[in-house]
Design a protein around this motif. Structure first.
Motif, PDB file in Angstrom:
ATOM      1  N   HIS A  60     140.673 -71.580 -34.359  1.00  0.00           N
ATOM      2  CA  HIS A  60     139.292 -71.017 -34.117  1.00  0.00           C
ATOM      3  C   HIS A  60     139.026 -69.692 -34.843  1.00  0.00           C
ATOM      4  O   HIS A  60     139.742 -68.895 -34.863  1.00  0.00           O
ATOM      5  CB  HIS A  60     139.305 -70.545 -32.466  1.00  0.00           C
ATOM      6  N   ASN A  61     137.862 -69.581 -35.570  1.00  0.00           N
ATOM      7  CA  ASN A  61     137.224 -68.660 -36.327  1.00  0.00           C
ATOM      8  C   ASN A  61     138.281 -68.288 -37.267  1.00  0.00           C
ATOM      9  O   ASN A  61     138.459 -67.099 -37.677  1.00  0.00           O
ATOM     10  CB  ASN A  61     137.137 -67.376 -35.526  1.00  0.00           C
ATOM     11  N   ASP A  62     138.959 -69.319 -38.063  1.00  0.00           N
ATOM     12  CA  ASP A  62     140.087 -69.190 -39.094  1.00  0.00           C
ATOM     13  C   ASP A  62     139.361 -68.975 -40.179  1.00  0.00           C
ATOM     14  O   ASP A  62     140.101 -68.455 -41.632  1.00  0.00           O
ATOM     15  CB  ASP A  62     141.055 -70.317 -39.362  1.00  0.00           C
ATOM     16  N   TYR A  63     138.011 -68.824 -40.627  1.00  0.00           N
ATOM     17  CA  TYR A  63     137.277 -68.785 -42.035  1.00  0.00           C
ATOM     18  C   TYR A  63     136.094 -67.934 -41.665  1.00  0.00           C
ATOM     19  O   TYR A  63     135.518 -67.681 -40.509  1.00  0.00           O
ATOM     20  CB  TYR A  63     136.813 -70.262 -42.378  1.00  0.00           C
ATOM     21  N   TRP A  64     136.022 -66.948 -42.807  1.00  0.00           N
ATOM     22  CA  TRP A  64     134.783 -66.138 -42.809  1.00  0.00           C
ATOM     23  C   TRP A  64     133.637 -67.219 -43.059  1.00  0.00           C
ATOM     24  O   TRP A  64     133.314 -67.754 -43.946  1.00  0.00           O
ATOM     25  CB  TRP A  64     134.952 -65.328 -43.898  1.00  0.00           C
ATOM     26  N   GLN A  65     132.577 -67.096 -41.933  1.00  0.00           N
ATOM     27  CA  GLN A  65     131.311 -68.102 -41.702  1.00  0.00           C
ATOM     28  C   GLN A  65     130.191 -67.519 -42.476  1.00  0.00           C
ATOM     29  O   GLN A  65     129.903 -66.053 -41.981  1.00  0.00           O
ATOM     30  CB  GLN A  65     131.276 -68.668 -40.586  1.00  0.00           C
ATOM     31  N   ILE A  66     129.484 -68.203 -43.117  1.00  0.00           N
ATOM     32  CA  ILE A  66     128.255 -67.890 -43.921  1.00  0.00           C
ATOM     33  C   ILE A  66     127.271 -69.030 -43.438  1.00  0.00           C
ATOM     34  O   ILE A  66     127.123 -70.002 -44.043  1.00  0.00           O
ATOM     35  CB  ILE A  66     128.135 -67.546 -45.119  1.00  0.00           C
ATOM     36  N   GLU A  67     126.418 -68.927 -42.261  1.00  0.00           N
ATOM     37  CA  GLU A  67     125.745 -69.834 -42.071  1.00  0.00           C
ATOM     38  C   GLU A  67     124.315 -70.064 -42.917  1.00  0.00           C
ATOM     39  O   GLU A  67     123.432 -68.951 -43.121  1.00  0.00           O
ATOM     40  CB  GLU A  67     124.944 -69.707 -40.502  1.00  0.00           C
ATOM     41  N   GLY A  68     123.875 -71.223 -43.370  1.00  0.00           N
ATOM     42  CA  GLY A  68     122.615 -71.426 -44.089  1.00  0.00           C
ATOM     43  C   GLY A  68     122.978 -71.331 -45.564  1.00  0.00           C
ATOM     44  O   GLY A  68     121.782 -71.254 -46.337  1.00  0.00           O
ATOM     45  N   TYR A  69     124.303 -71.175 -46.053  1.00  0.00           N
ATOM     46  CA  TYR A  69     124.486 -71.086 -47.555  1.00  0.00           C
ATOM     47  C   TYR A  69     123.989 -72.384 -48.274  1.00  0.00           C
ATOM     48  O   TYR A  69     123.477 -72.413 -49.402  1.00  0.00           O
ATOM     49  CB  TYR A  69     125.947 -70.997 -47.745  1.00  0.00           C
ATOM     50  N   GLN A  70     123.783 -73.529 -47.420  1.00  0.00           N
ATOM     51  CA  GLN A  70     123.167 -74.622 -48.007  1.00  0.00           C
ATOM     52  C   GLN A  70     121.913 -74.775 -48.534  1.00  0.00           C
ATOM     53  O   GLN A  70     121.643 -75.427 -49.636  1.00  0.00           O
ATOM     54  CB  GLN A  70     123.151 -75.920 -46.926  1.00  0.00           C
ATOM     55  N   ASN A  71     121.015 -73.792 -48.401  1.00  0.00           N
ATOM     56  CA  ASN A  71     119.740 -73.376 -48.879  1.00  0.00           C
ATOM     57  C   ASN A  71     119.850 -72.610 -50.255  1.00  0.00           C
ATOM     58  O   ASN A  71     118.638 -72.288 -50.865  1.00  0.00           O
ATOM     59  CB  ASN A  71     118.907 -72.738 -47.865  1.00  0.00           C
ATOM     60  N   TYR A  72     120.802 -72.393 -50.672  1.00  0.00           N
ATOM     61  CA  TYR A  72     121.010 -71.502 -51.758  1.00  0.00           C
ATOM     62  C   TYR A  72     122.236 -72.271 -52.845  1.00  0.00           C
ATOM     63  O   TYR A  72     123.344 -71.481 -52.713  1.00  0.00           O
ATOM     64  CB  TYR A  72     121.523 -70.034 -51.599  1.00  0.00           C
ATOM     65  N   PRO A  73     122.000 -73.054 -53.452  1.00  0.00           N
ATOM     66  CA  PRO A  73     122.875 -73.815 -54.277  1.00  0.00           C
ATOM     67  C   PRO A  73     123.328 -72.960 -55.456  1.00  0.00           C
ATOM     68  O   PRO A  73     124.523 -73.252 -56.136  1.00  0.00           O
ATOM     69  CB  PRO A  73     122.091 -75.071 -54.819  1.00  0.00           C
ATOM     70  N   ASP A  74     122.705 -71.774 -55.923  1.00  0.00           N
ATOM     71  CA  ASP A  74     123.024 -70.973 -56.803  1.00  0.00           C
ATOM     72  C   ASP A  74     123.637 -69.782 -56.605  1.00  0.00           C
ATOM     73  O   ASP A  74     124.014 -68.789 -57.153  1.00  0.00           O
ATOM     74  CB  ASP A  74     121.802 -70.710 -57.738  1.00  0.00           C
ATOM     75  N   MET A  75     123.895 -69.657 -55.303  1.00  0.00           N
ATOM     76  CA  MET A  75     124.496 -68.580 -54.422  1.00  0.00           C
ATOM     77  C   MET A  75     125.979 -68.108 -55.098  1.00  0.00           C
ATOM     78  O   MET A  75     126.683 -69.043 -55.245  1.00  0.00           O
ATOM     79  CB  MET A  75     124.646 -68.732 -53.144  1.00  0.00           C
ATOM     80  N   THR A  76     126.272 -66.765 -55.313  1.00  0.00           N
ATOM     81  CA  THR A  76     127.578 -66.553 -55.742  1.00  0.00           C
ATOM     82  C   THR A  76     128.171 -65.325 -54.543  1.00  0.00           C
ATOM     83  O   THR A  76     127.268 -64.571 -54.127  1.00  0.00           O
ATOM     84  CB  THR A  76     127.616 -65.800 -57.108  1.00  0.00           C
ATOM     85  N   VAL A  77     129.395 -65.607 -54.234  1.00  0.00           N
ATOM     86  CA  VAL A  77     129.803 -64.598 -53.217  1.00  0.00           C
ATOM     87  C   VAL A  77     130.980 -64.188 -53.670  1.00  0.00           C
ATOM     88  O   VAL A  77     132.092 -64.545 -54.278  1.00  0.00           O
ATOM     89  CB  VAL A  77     130.322 -65.493 -51.849  1.00  0.00           C
ATOM     90  N   LYS A  78     131.122 -62.618 -53.463  1.00  0.00           N
ATOM     91  CA  LYS A  78     132.603 -61.736 -54.046  1.00  0.00           C
ATOM     92  C   LYS A  78     132.702 -60.875 -52.880  1.00  0.00           C
ATOM     93  O   LYS A  78     131.965 -60.480 -52.369  1.00  0.00           O
ATOM     94  CB  LYS A  78     132.078 -61.192 -55.361  1.00  0.00           C
TER      95      LYS A  78
END
Length: 338
Positions: free
Chosen positions: A265-283
């Motif tokens: 349960h809640n084992d990962y940091w969730q970012i909802e809606g990332y599918q709309n940004y295929p060129d997104m980078t996360v650091k």
């Protein structure tokens, strides 16, 4: 009283007779020419070493004016004109004058210009004038005018009712339009902004919102934005961009905490809606600014709170998210709880 010697008298008498008999330019009724004719030659014959004196009405002698042959450029003025010539021998004896009548008839008078420019995508009509009996263009066309959108040299020959023909030519140059690239259609959310730059090659700018500067700032809800850029030649380039409205499905919902303890349960940091940004980078960085997580081209494998397979301790972490659509980066903090 001065008396001429018998020898001198005989020479001059011969001169008079000779010039009357030997002119090739005969005094006939009329010679007819088209106005504006260039380099038309006229010739007489005479004795060795003689010089000739010419008078030309309605034209200009463009060769040696004292030879037995002259070349004349005629003006384009209708009328009847006279050419007169007489011979002077080496002994100074002058013959009678010989005259010929020239009739100048009207020639076409056209002027396409020497050089003109058009903007790419525009057309230019070349028009030598109406009312001529025949037209002939460089490509064989016989139309009264010619339309082009291509660079090159163009010429036309026109013939009038007098059967006089003249040719004129023009050089056409095509100017490329200013190049503008506002980028791909972009979604902006909340306070996100996007700098739109129309480039520095223009002399005048006009945006859809009435602004006349080189750049503007776009915001959420701006919709379609266009710009027209005029250069020094008056050529206009344009481009359009669509600022997409930030809908619920397209907004990012970024969790501010997660508990990677393996309980499912809640084992990962969730970012909802990332599918709309295929060129997104996360650091993600720790509190000392050391990068502990990085994801490029999307967020398809969410962060599990580890680095190199080792668990990171409970604490605050900081993230930078770039959507890859030209909009402002998103920054914030999250808490890892064990």
């Amino acid at each position: 009283m001065h008396f001429m010697s018998n020898k001198r008298f005989i020479e001059c008498l011969f001169c008079l007779v000779f010039i009357q008999l030997c002119f090739n330019l005969k005094a006939q009724d009329l010679y007819t020419l088209c106005g504006g004719s260039k380099g038309i030659k006229y010739q007489v014959t005479g004795g060795p070493g003689s010089v000739f004196h010419w008078t030309v009405e309605g034209g200009q002698i463009v060769s040696d004016p004292h030879g037995n042959t002259i070349a004349v450029n005629w003006e384009n003025q209708q009328g009847e004109y006279m050419i007169t010539a007489f011979e002077e021998t080496t002994t100074g004896c002058k013959g009678n004058s010989m005259k010929a009548k020239i009739r100048i008839i009207s020639s076409p008078a056209i002027n396409l210009g020497k050089f003109k420019t058009i903007c790419k995508g525009d057309q230019m009509e070349l028009d030598p004038g109406k009312g001529y009996s025949r037209y002939l263009w460089h490509n064989g066309s016989t139309n009264p005018s010619f339309i082009t959108d291509t660079a090159g040299t163009y010429w036309v020959e026109v013939t009038n009712q007098n059967e006089c023909t003249i040719r004129d030519s023009i050089e056409i140059m095509v100017i490329p339009l200013p190049k503008i690239n506002l980028g791909n259609d972009t979604m902006l959310c909340a306070t996100n902004e996007l700098l739109l730059d129309a480039g520095d090659k223009g002399t005048f700018y006009k945006w859809s919102n009435g602004v006349t500067s080189q750049t503007i700032i776009a915001h959420e809800g701006d919709g379609q934005i266009w710009v027209k850029v005029s250069d020094a030649n008056g050529c206009v380039g344009t481009d359009t961009i669509q600022i997409l409205h930030c809908s619920k499905q397209q907004k990012l919902e970024i969790a501010n905490a997660f508990t990677p303890n393996g309980d499912g349960h809640n084992d990962y940091w969730q970012i909802e809606g990332y599918q709309n940004y295929p060129d997104m980078t996360v650091k993600v960085f720790d509190r000392w600014g050391i990068e502990v997580f990085s994801s490029e081209h999307g967020y398809f494998k969410p962060w599990d709170g580890t680095i190199g397979g080792k668990n990171l301790p409970t604490g605050a972490y900081y993230y930078i998210i770039k959507l890859g659509d030209g909009s402002k980066e998103i920054t914030g903090s999250l808490t890892l709880i064990r």
